[in-house]
Design a protein around this motif. Sequence first.
Motif, PDB file in Angstrom:
ATOM      1  N   THR A 110      -6.912   0.149  -6.808  1.00  0.00           N
ATOM      2  CA  THR A 110      -6.086  -1.369  -7.314  1.00  0.00           C
ATOM      3  C   THR A 110      -5.369  -1.392  -8.118  1.00  0.00           C
ATOM      4  O   THR A 110      -5.803  -0.964  -9.618  1.00  0.00           O
ATOM      5  CB  THR A 110      -7.351  -2.391  -6.884  1.00  0.00           C
ATOM      6  OG1 THR A 110      -8.149  -2.527  -6.386  1.00  0.00           O
ATOM      7  CG2 THR A 110      -6.708  -3.795  -7.388  1.00  0.00           C
ATOM      8  N   VAL A 124      -2.965   0.686  -3.724  1.00  0.00           N
ATOM      9  CA  VAL A 124      -2.947  -1.550  -3.316  1.00  0.00           C
ATOM     10  C   VAL A 124      -2.497  -2.224  -4.461  1.00  0.00           C
ATOM     11  O   VAL A 124      -3.166  -1.632  -5.456  1.00  0.00           O
ATOM     12  CB  VAL A 124      -4.547  -1.746  -3.198  1.00  0.00           C
ATOM     13  CG1 VAL A 124      -3.989  -2.904  -2.373  1.00  0.00           C
ATOM     14  CG2 VAL A 124      -5.010  -1.060  -1.410  1.00  0.00           C
ATOM     15  N   TRP A 180      -0.939  -5.782  -5.705  1.00  0.00           N
ATOM     16  CA  TRP A 180      -0.659  -7.259  -5.190  1.00  0.00           C
ATOM     17  C   TRP A 180       0.353  -8.613  -6.196  1.00  0.00           C
ATOM     18  O   TRP A 180       0.505  -7.886  -7.404  1.00  0.00           O
ATOM     19  CB  TRP A 180      -2.576  -8.130  -5.633  1.00  0.00           C
ATOM     20  CG  TRP A 180      -3.513  -7.582  -4.560  1.00  0.00           C
ATOM     21  CD1 TRP A 180      -4.431  -6.306  -4.391  1.00  0.00           C
ATOM     22  CD2 TRP A 180      -3.642  -7.994  -3.275  1.00  0.00           C
ATOM     23  NE1 TRP A 180      -5.282  -6.442  -4.722  1.00  0.00           N
ATOM     24  CE2 TRP A 180      -4.610  -7.453  -3.185  1.00  0.00           C
ATOM     25  CE3 TRP A 180      -3.570  -9.513  -2.816  1.00  0.00           C
ATOM     26  CZ2 TRP A 180      -6.237  -7.466  -2.333  1.00  0.00           C
ATOM     27  CZ3 TRP A 180      -4.172  -9.790  -1.438  1.00  0.00           C
ATOM     28  CH2 TRP A 180      -4.986  -8.662  -1.378  1.00  0.00           C
ATOM     29  N   GLU A 202       1.028  -0.928   0.532  1.00  0.00           N
ATOM     30  CA  GLU A 202      -0.015   0.484  -0.021  1.00  0.00           C
ATOM     31  C   GLU A 202       1.017   1.398  -0.099  1.00  0.00           C
ATOM     32  O   GLU A 202       2.090   1.237   0.986  1.00  0.00           O
ATOM     33  CB  GLU A 202      -0.853   0.076   1.037  1.00  0.00           C
ATOM     34  CG  GLU A 202      -2.086  -1.273   1.071  1.00  0.00           C
ATOM     35  CD  GLU A 202      -3.007  -0.782   2.696  1.00  0.00           C
ATOM     36  OE1 GLU A 202      -2.583   0.142   3.372  1.00  0.00           O
ATOM     37  OE2 GLU A 202      -4.136  -1.591   2.550  1.00  0.00           O
ATOM     38  N   GLU A 206      -9.733   4.047  -2.997  1.00  0.00           N
ATOM     39  CA  GLU A 206      -8.844   3.418  -3.290  1.00  0.00           C
ATOM     40  C   GLU A 206      -9.003   2.358  -4.926  1.00  0.00           C
ATOM     41  O   GLU A 206      -9.840   2.565  -5.458  1.00  0.00           O
ATOM     42  CB  GLU A 206      -9.643   1.430  -2.390  1.00  0.00           C
ATOM     43  CG  GLU A 206      -7.664   0.672  -2.069  1.00  0.00           C
ATOM     44  CD  GLU A 206      -8.032  -0.340  -1.348  1.00  0.00           C
ATOM     45  OE1 GLU A 206      -8.445  -0.239  -0.339  1.00  0.00           O
ATOM     46  OE2 GLU A 206      -8.770  -1.697  -2.119  1.00  0.00           O
TER      47      GLU A 206
END
Length: 145
Positions: free
Chosen positions: A92, A48, A50, A28, A90
Amino acid sequence: MNHCMLEVLVKKAPTVRFTQDNKTPLAEIEVEFDSLRADDPPYAIKVVGWGKLAEELQNTVQVNSKLVIEGRLRMNTIPRKDGTKEKQAEFTLSRIHPFSSKTAISSIPSQNQSNLEKDSANSSNNEGLKWDSSPLVPDTDDIPF
């Protein structure tokens, strides 16, 4: 389809943690980007990443870096201590692009690159030129029909 591209400035260093089940990395960062109106403050948003993108964030991104990011935007509802709920955006991440003028020029085919370099040299002499960031729709309450 929900796909966004933002030019951002990194405000906080990446923090990395791992999922419990399969140990997937999750990073993050907090970034900010300019608002459309000159008198509004910049917007801050959590980004964010991954897996491999989390590792890339951790290894390459630093505070005050400029990036162009691609990904999906979503709204999260977060409960506050007073019992009310707050909505927070947020982002991604799906791709990271380091921001530099050389990167932008090198991605253009070579036949157009010399024209772009000439145009940018000519535009540097035009100090009065500015980008019009005014909204496409006037900011009024009147219904236009």
